[in-house]
Design an enzyme around this catalytic site. Structure first.
Site, PDB file in Angstrom:
ATOM      1  N   ARG A 140     -12.879  -8.875 -10.042  1.00 32.25           N
ATOM      2  CA  ARG A 140     -13.571  -9.385  -8.990  1.00 32.25           C
ATOM      3  C   ARG A 140     -14.745  -8.325  -8.515  1.00 32.25           C
ATOM      4  NH1 ARG A 140      -8.051  -9.237  -5.823  1.00 32.25           N
ATOM      5  NH2 ARG A 140      -8.180  -7.352  -6.614  1.00 32.25           N
ATOM      6  N   GLU A 175      -3.549  -0.771  -4.932  1.00 29.01           N
ATOM      7  CA  GLU A 175      -2.495  -1.557  -4.347  1.00 29.01           C
ATOM      8  C   GLU A 175      -1.381  -2.146  -5.545  1.00 29.01           C
ATOM      9  OE1 GLU A 175      -3.355  -4.493  -1.574  1.00 29.01           O
ATOM     10  OE2 GLU A 175      -4.922  -3.323  -0.641  1.00 29.01           O
ATOM     11  N   ASN A 219       0.643  -5.493  -5.246  1.00 35.03           N
ATOM     12  CA  ASN A 219       0.835  -6.554  -4.730  1.00 35.03           C
ATOM     13  C   ASN A 219       2.277  -7.319  -5.020  1.00 35.03           C
ATOM     14  OD1 ASN A 219      -1.657  -6.999  -3.189  1.00 35.03           O
ATOM     15  ND2 ASN A 219      -2.142  -6.372  -5.019  1.00 35.03           N
ATOM     16  N   ARG A 247     -15.884  -5.688   0.114  1.00 38.54           N
ATOM     17  CA  ARG A 247     -14.531  -6.116  -0.325  1.00 38.54           C
ATOM     18  C   ARG A 247     -14.788  -7.209  -1.443  1.00 38.54           C
ATOM     19  NH1 ARG A 247     -13.032  -9.268   5.185  1.00 38.54           N
ATOM     20  NH2 ARG A 247     -15.226  -9.596   4.878  1.00 38.54           N
ATOM     21  N   ASP A 276      -4.088  -4.062  -8.216  1.00 40.06           N
ATOM     22  CA  ASP A 276      -5.579  -3.653  -8.039  1.00 40.06           C
ATOM     23  C   ASP A 276      -5.917  -2.214  -8.510  1.00 40.06           C
ATOM     24  OD1 ASP A 276      -5.701  -6.060  -6.932  1.00 40.06           O
ATOM     25  OD2 ASP A 276      -5.318  -5.548  -4.832  1.00 40.06           O
ATOM     26  N   LYS A 283      -8.260   0.644   6.282  1.00 35.38           N
ATOM     27  CA  LYS A 283      -7.808  -0.648   6.499  1.00 35.38           C
ATOM     28  C   LYS A 283      -6.128  -0.730   6.881  1.00 35.38           C
ATOM     29  CE  LYS A 283      -6.849  -0.239   1.390  1.00 35.38           C
ATOM     30  NZ  LYS A 283      -7.118  -0.537  -0.160  1.00 35.38           N
ATOM     31  N   ARG A 301      -8.138  -7.244 -10.740  1.00 34.85           N
ATOM     32  CA  ARG A 301      -6.588  -7.765 -10.562  1.00 34.85           C
ATOM     33  C   ARG A 301      -6.018  -8.056 -11.931  1.00 34.85           C
ATOM     34  NH1 ARG A 301      -3.649 -10.356  -6.776  1.00 34.85           N
ATOM     35  NH2 ARG A 301      -4.313  -8.488  -5.588  1.00 34.85           N
ATOM     36  N   LYS A 348       0.918  -1.194  -0.096  1.00 37.28           N
ATOM     37  CA  LYS A 348      -0.015   0.063   0.015  1.00 37.28           C
ATOM     38  C   LYS A 348       0.804   1.210  -0.045  1.00 37.28           C
ATOM     39  CE  LYS A 348      -3.744  -2.382   2.262  1.00 37.28           C
ATOM     40  NZ  LYS A 348      -2.995  -3.858   2.358  1.00 37.28           N
TER      41      LYS A 348
END
Length: 321
Positions: A233, A289, A291, A241, A281, A169, A219, A134
Protein backbone atom coordinates in the site's frame (compact mmCIF):
# COMPACT_ATOMS: atom_id res chain seq x y z
CA UNK A 1 -0.70 -21.26 -8.77
CA UNK A 2 -4.15 -20.58 -7.37
CA UNK A 3 -4.81 -22.26 -4.03
CA UNK A 4 -7.77 -24.64 -4.22
CA UNK A 5 -9.75 -24.61 -0.95
CA UNK A 6 -11.37 -27.86 0.06
CA UNK A 7 -15.08 -28.37 0.65
CA UNK A 8 -16.54 -29.18 4.07
CA UNK A 9 -18.61 -32.35 4.18
CA UNK A 10 -21.12 -30.91 6.69
CA UNK A 11 -23.03 -27.67 6.40
CA UNK A 12 -22.45 -25.15 9.17
CA UNK A 13 -24.50 -22.37 10.71
CA UNK A 14 -22.39 -19.20 10.74
CA UNK A 15 -23.24 -16.01 12.66
CA UNK A 16 -21.43 -12.86 11.55
CA UNK A 17 -21.07 -10.10 14.13
CA UNK A 18 -20.32 -7.00 12.08
CA UNK A 19 -21.10 -3.36 11.43
CA UNK A 20 -24.16 -2.55 9.25
CA UNK A 21 -24.00 -4.88 6.24
CA UNK A 22 -25.90 -2.45 4.01
CA UNK A 23 -23.05 0.07 4.14
CA UNK A 24 -20.11 -2.16 3.16
CA UNK A 25 -18.02 -1.79 -0.01
CA UNK A 26 -18.49 -5.16 -1.66
CA UNK A 27 -15.30 -4.76 -3.70
CA UNK A 28 -13.08 -4.24 -0.67
CA UNK A 29 -14.77 -5.64 2.42
CA UNK A 30 -13.11 -8.81 3.74
CA UNK A 31 -16.17 -9.83 5.76
CA UNK A 32 -18.26 -9.80 2.59
CA UNK A 33 -15.72 -12.09 0.90
CA UNK A 34 -15.70 -14.46 3.89
CA UNK A 35 -19.50 -14.57 3.91
CA UNK A 36 -19.71 -15.26 0.18
CA UNK A 37 -17.22 -18.11 0.50
CA UNK A 38 -19.13 -19.65 3.41
CA UNK A 39 -22.36 -19.37 1.43
CA UNK A 40 -20.77 -21.02 -1.62
CA UNK A 41 -19.91 -24.00 0.60
CA UNK A 42 -23.51 -24.40 1.61
CA UNK A 43 -23.17 -22.88 5.07
CA UNK A 44 -26.15 -20.93 6.43
CA UNK A 45 -25.43 -17.30 7.34
CA UNK A 46 -26.88 -15.24 10.17
CA UNK A 47 -26.15 -11.58 10.79
CA UNK A 48 -26.26 -9.30 13.80
CA UNK A 49 -24.70 -6.02 14.87
CA UNK A 50 -22.62 -5.72 18.06
CA UNK A 51 -25.36 -3.86 19.95
CA UNK A 52 -27.68 -6.85 19.38
CA UNK A 53 -25.40 -9.16 21.40
CA UNK A 54 -26.61 -9.92 24.93
CA UNK A 55 -26.03 -12.33 27.80
CA UNK A 56 -28.59 -13.69 30.25
CA UNK A 57 -27.53 -15.81 33.23
CA UNK A 58 -24.22 -16.60 31.54
CA UNK A 59 -25.68 -17.58 28.13
CA UNK A 60 -24.80 -15.41 25.15
CA UNK A 61 -27.40 -14.70 22.50
CA UNK A 62 -28.13 -12.17 19.77
CA UNK A 63 -31.04 -10.87 17.76
CA UNK A 64 -30.00 -12.46 14.46
CA UNK A 65 -31.37 -12.39 10.95
CA UNK A 66 -30.74 -14.94 8.20
CA UNK A 67 -28.42 -13.39 5.61
CA UNK A 68 -28.00 -13.97 1.89
CA UNK A 69 -25.14 -12.27 0.04
CA UNK A 70 -24.55 -11.64 -3.66
CA UNK A 71 -21.94 -9.68 -5.59
CA UNK A 72 -24.38 -7.11 -6.96
CA UNK A 73 -23.65 -3.46 -6.28
CA UNK A 74 -26.60 -1.88 -4.52
CA UNK A 75 -28.29 -5.25 -4.04
CA UNK A 76 -25.66 -7.25 -2.19
CA UNK A 77 -27.63 -8.51 0.81
CA UNK A 78 -31.02 -9.85 1.83
CA UNK A 79 -32.00 -10.15 5.48
CA UNK A 80 -34.70 -12.37 6.95
CA UNK A 81 -36.80 -11.82 10.05
CA UNK A 82 -35.02 -11.10 13.33
CA UNK A 83 -35.01 -13.91 15.89
CA UNK A 84 -33.32 -14.56 19.23
CA UNK A 85 -30.58 -17.16 18.76
CA UNK A 86 -28.26 -18.46 21.48
CA UNK A 87 -24.67 -18.58 20.28
CA UNK A 88 -24.38 -22.17 21.47
CA UNK A 89 -26.91 -23.07 18.75
CA UNK A 90 -24.63 -22.03 15.87
CA UNK A 91 -21.38 -23.64 14.78
CA UNK A 92 -19.24 -20.56 14.08
CA UNK A 93 -19.26 -16.89 15.03
CA UNK A 94 -17.15 -14.48 12.99
CA UNK A 95 -16.31 -11.45 15.14
CA UNK A 96 -15.85 -8.93 12.37
CA UNK A 97 -16.89 -5.49 13.59
CA UNK A 98 -14.33 -2.74 13.14
CA UNK A 99 -12.38 -1.31 16.06
CA UNK A 100 -11.72 1.02 17.92
CA UNK A 101 -10.67 -1.48 20.53
CA UNK A 102 -12.57 0.20 23.34
CA UNK A 103 -14.50 -1.09 26.36
CA UNK A 104 -17.47 -1.96 24.15
CA UNK A 105 -15.20 -4.17 22.04
CA UNK A 106 -13.61 -5.73 25.11
CA UNK A 107 -17.04 -6.43 26.63
CA UNK A 108 -18.06 -8.23 23.42
CA UNK A 109 -15.02 -10.50 23.73
CA UNK A 110 -16.07 -11.44 27.28
CA UNK A 111 -19.61 -12.30 26.15
CA UNK A 112 -18.39 -14.28 23.15
CA UNK A 113 -15.94 -16.14 25.35
CA UNK A 114 -18.85 -17.77 27.19
CA UNK A 115 -19.81 -19.58 23.96
CA UNK A 116 -16.29 -20.47 22.78
CA UNK A 117 -15.02 -23.11 22.04
CA UNK A 118 -18.30 -25.07 21.90
CA UNK A 119 -19.20 -22.54 19.27
CA UNK A 120 -15.99 -21.64 17.42
CA UNK A 121 -15.44 -17.88 17.58
CA UNK A 122 -13.00 -16.50 15.01
CA UNK A 123 -10.70 -15.11 16.14
CA UNK A 124 -10.60 -16.60 19.67
CA UNK A 125 -12.19 -13.77 21.71
CA UNK A 126 -9.94 -14.16 24.76
CA UNK A 127 -6.86 -13.95 22.55
CA UNK A 128 -8.24 -10.96 20.65
CA UNK A 129 -8.68 -9.26 24.01
CA UNK A 130 -5.15 -10.20 25.07
CA UNK A 131 -3.51 -9.17 21.81
CA UNK A 132 -4.33 -5.49 21.17
CA UNK A 133 -2.78 -4.83 17.84
CA UNK A 134 -0.05 -2.34 18.63
CA UNK A 135 0.75 -3.67 22.11
CA UNK A 136 0.89 -7.30 20.96
CA UNK A 137 3.49 -6.51 18.30
CA UNK A 138 5.85 -5.11 20.95
CA UNK A 139 6.25 -8.63 22.41
CA UNK A 140 8.37 -9.65 19.43
CA UNK A 141 11.75 -8.18 20.26
CA UNK A 142 13.85 -6.90 17.40
CA UNK A 143 11.03 -6.80 14.85
CA UNK A 144 9.70 -3.28 15.51
CA UNK A 145 11.33 0.10 14.90
CA UNK A 146 12.23 2.05 18.05
CA UNK A 147 8.91 2.30 19.88
CA UNK A 148 7.69 4.15 22.97
CA UNK A 149 4.34 3.64 24.72
CA UNK A 150 3.72 6.43 27.21
CA UNK A 151 1.48 9.26 28.42
CA UNK A 152 4.43 11.17 29.83
CA UNK A 153 5.05 14.29 27.68
CA UNK A 154 8.64 14.45 28.85
CA UNK A 155 9.34 10.90 27.72
CA UNK A 156 7.75 11.59 24.35
CA UNK A 157 9.72 14.82 23.88
CA UNK A 158 12.93 12.97 24.74
CA UNK A 159 12.05 10.28 22.18
CA UNK A 160 11.51 12.95 19.53
CA UNK A 161 14.80 14.59 20.50
CA UNK A 162 16.60 11.23 20.08
CA UNK A 163 15.11 10.30 16.70
CA UNK A 164 14.09 13.67 15.25
CA UNK A 165 11.29 12.39 13.02
CA UNK A 166 8.51 10.40 14.71
CA UNK A 167 5.01 9.00 14.26
CA UNK A 168 2.47 9.50 17.07
CA UNK A 169 -0.77 7.51 17.02
CA UNK A 170 -3.53 6.31 19.35
CA UNK A 171 -2.74 3.03 21.04
CA UNK A 172 -6.14 1.51 20.26
CA UNK A 173 -7.08 3.31 17.05
CA UNK A 174 -7.54 1.87 13.59
CA UNK A 175 -7.61 2.73 9.92
CA UNK A 176 -4.93 5.42 10.18
CA UNK A 177 -7.20 7.71 12.22
CA UNK A 178 -5.27 10.05 14.51
CA UNK A 179 -1.84 9.20 13.05
CA UNK A 180 0.55 12.15 13.03
CA UNK A 181 4.08 12.62 11.72
CA UNK A 182 6.01 15.06 13.90
CA UNK A 183 9.41 16.22 12.67
CA UNK A 184 12.25 17.73 14.65
CA UNK A 185 11.38 21.29 15.57
CA UNK A 186 7.67 20.86 14.87
CA UNK A 187 5.86 23.12 17.35
CA UNK A 188 2.65 21.07 17.37
CA UNK A 189 3.86 18.20 19.54
CA UNK A 190 2.77 19.66 22.89
CA UNK A 191 -0.63 20.67 21.53
CA UNK A 192 -1.09 17.22 20.02
CA UNK A 193 -0.31 15.51 23.31
CA UNK A 194 -2.75 17.80 25.11
CA UNK A 195 -5.44 16.84 22.60
CA UNK A 196 -4.79 13.12 23.06
CA UNK A 197 -4.84 13.58 26.84
CA UNK A 198 -8.23 15.31 26.74
CA UNK A 199 -9.70 12.57 24.54
CA UNK A 200 -8.78 9.61 26.76
CA UNK A 201 -6.52 8.39 29.55
CA UNK A 202 -4.60 5.89 27.44
CA UNK A 203 -0.95 6.15 26.46
CA UNK A 204 -0.03 6.87 22.88
CA UNK A 205 2.37 4.85 20.77
CA UNK A 206 5.35 6.69 19.34
CA UNK A 207 7.70 5.22 16.73
CA UNK A 208 10.67 6.39 14.74
CA UNK A 209 9.45 7.52 11.35
CA UNK A 210 10.40 5.05 8.65
CA UNK A 211 11.12 6.84 5.35
CA UNK A 212 10.71 3.46 3.62
CA UNK A 213 6.96 4.05 3.91
CA UNK A 214 7.22 6.14 0.74
CA UNK A 215 7.86 2.85 -1.08
CA UNK A 216 4.89 1.28 0.66
CA UNK A 217 3.41 -0.35 3.75
CA UNK A 218 2.92 -4.09 3.23
CA UNK A 219 -0.25 -5.84 4.46
CA UNK A 220 0.50 -9.55 4.83
CA UNK A 221 -2.31 -12.03 5.55
CA UNK A 222 -1.57 -15.07 7.71
CA UNK A 223 -3.97 -17.99 8.07
CA UNK A 224 -3.28 -20.32 10.98
CA UNK A 225 0.13 -18.68 11.35
CA UNK A 226 1.20 -19.12 7.71
CA UNK A 227 1.55 -16.24 5.20
CA UNK A 228 -0.85 -16.70 2.28
CA UNK A 229 -0.65 -13.38 0.44
CA UNK A 230 0.36 -9.73 0.55
CA UNK A 231 -0.18 -6.34 -1.02
CA UNK A 232 1.88 -3.17 -0.92
CA UNK A 233 0.00 0.00 0.00
CA UNK A 234 1.73 3.14 -1.28
CA UNK A 235 0.72 6.42 0.38
CA UNK A 236 -0.56 9.29 -1.71
CA UNK A 237 1.66 12.29 -2.31
CA UNK A 238 1.81 14.47 0.79
CA UNK A 239 0.26 11.78 3.01
CA UNK A 240 2.09 9.91 5.80
CA UNK A 241 -0.56 7.16 5.95
CA UNK A 242 -0.85 4.34 3.45
CA UNK A 243 -4.39 3.19 4.34
CA UNK A 244 -6.38 2.77 1.13
CA UNK A 245 -9.41 4.67 2.38
CA UNK A 246 -7.21 7.78 2.71
CA UNK A 247 -5.78 7.50 -0.79
CA UNK A 248 -3.21 4.71 -0.52
CA UNK A 249 -2.61 2.75 -3.73
CA UNK A 250 -2.51 -1.05 -3.69
CA UNK A 251 0.22 -2.89 -5.60
CA UNK A 252 0.97 -6.56 -6.16
CA UNK A 253 3.63 -7.83 -3.75
CA UNK A 254 5.78 -10.90 -3.21
CA UNK A 255 7.25 -11.42 0.24
CA UNK A 256 10.88 -10.48 0.74
CA UNK A 257 13.27 -12.65 2.72
CA UNK A 258 12.90 -10.35 5.73
CA UNK A 259 9.10 -10.38 5.56
CA UNK A 260 9.09 -14.18 5.38
CA UNK A 261 11.41 -14.23 8.41
CA UNK A 262 8.99 -12.00 10.36
CA UNK A 263 6.13 -14.38 9.53
CA UNK A 264 8.19 -17.38 10.64
CA UNK A 265 8.91 -15.71 13.99
CA UNK A 266 5.35 -14.65 14.83
CA UNK A 267 3.40 -17.41 13.04
CA UNK A 268 3.66 -20.16 15.68
CA UNK A 269 2.46 -17.77 18.39
CA UNK A 270 -0.55 -16.73 16.29
CA UNK A 271 -1.51 -20.35 15.68
CA UNK A 272 -1.06 -21.30 19.33
CA UNK A 273 -3.39 -18.47 20.37
CA UNK A 274 -6.16 -19.53 17.99
CA UNK A 275 -5.74 -16.42 15.85
CA UNK A 276 -6.83 -17.96 12.56
CA UNK A 277 -7.08 -14.84 10.40
CA UNK A 278 -4.45 -12.14 10.97
CA UNK A 279 -3.11 -9.22 8.98
CA UNK A 280 0.29 -7.76 9.77
CA UNK A 281 1.82 -4.50 8.59
CA UNK A 282 5.47 -4.22 7.57
CA UNK A 283 7.37 -1.09 6.53
CA UNK A 284 10.87 -1.67 5.21
CA UNK A 285 12.37 -4.33 7.47
CA UNK A 286 10.11 -3.59 10.43
CA UNK A 287 6.85 -5.03 11.74
CA UNK A 288 4.57 -2.18 12.85
CA UNK A 289 1.21 -3.83 13.73
CA UNK A 290 -0.45 -7.22 14.14
CA UNK A 291 -4.15 -6.89 13.26
CA UNK A 292 -6.30 -9.55 14.95
CA UNK A 293 -9.65 -7.81 15.44
CA UNK A 294 -11.03 -7.43 11.91
CA UNK A 295 -8.20 -7.77 9.36
CA UNK A 296 -8.75 -6.52 5.82
CA UNK A 297 -7.02 -6.81 2.46
CA UNK A 298 -8.05 -10.22 1.16
CA UNK A 299 -10.07 -8.97 -1.82
CA UNK A 300 -7.19 -6.82 -3.06
CA UNK A 301 -4.75 -9.73 -2.73
CA UNK A 302 -7.18 -12.08 -4.49
CA UNK A 303 -7.36 -9.75 -7.49
CA UNK A 304 -3.60 -9.43 -7.81
CA UNK A 305 -2.77 -13.09 -7.16
CA UNK A 306 -5.83 -14.82 -8.66
CA UNK A 307 -6.23 -16.40 -5.24
CA UNK A 308 -9.05 -17.26 -2.84
CA UNK A 309 -7.86 -16.31 0.64
CA UNK A 310 -11.39 -16.58 2.02
CA UNK A 311 -11.30 -20.24 1.02
CA UNK A 312 -8.09 -20.75 2.96
CA UNK A 313 -9.62 -19.10 6.03
CA UNK A 314 -12.63 -21.40 5.79
CA UNK A 315 -10.36 -24.42 5.31
CA UNK A 316 -8.72 -23.52 8.63
CA UNK A 317 -12.07 -22.99 10.36
CA UNK A 318 -13.53 -26.24 9.08
CA UNK A 319 -10.41 -28.15 10.09
CA UNK A 320 -11.06 -27.13 13.69
CA UNK A 321 -14.60 -28.48 13.56
Amino acid sequence: MKDEPRMCASKLSVAIQMDPVQHININADSTFALGLEAQSRGHKLFYYEPHELSMRDGRAYAQMRPLTLRRETGNHSTLGSREKVFLEEVDVVLMRQDPPFDMSYITATHILETAHPKTLVVNDPAEVRNAPEKLFAVRFKGLLPPTLISRDPGEIRDFRKEFGDIIVKPLFGNGGVGVFRIREGDENLNSLLEMFGQMNREPVIVQRYLPEVRQGDKRIILVDGKPVGAINRVPAEGEARSNMHVGGRAEKWMLTKRESEICEIIGPELKARGLIFVGIDVIGDYLTEINVTSPTGIQEIDRFDNANLSGLVWDAIEARL
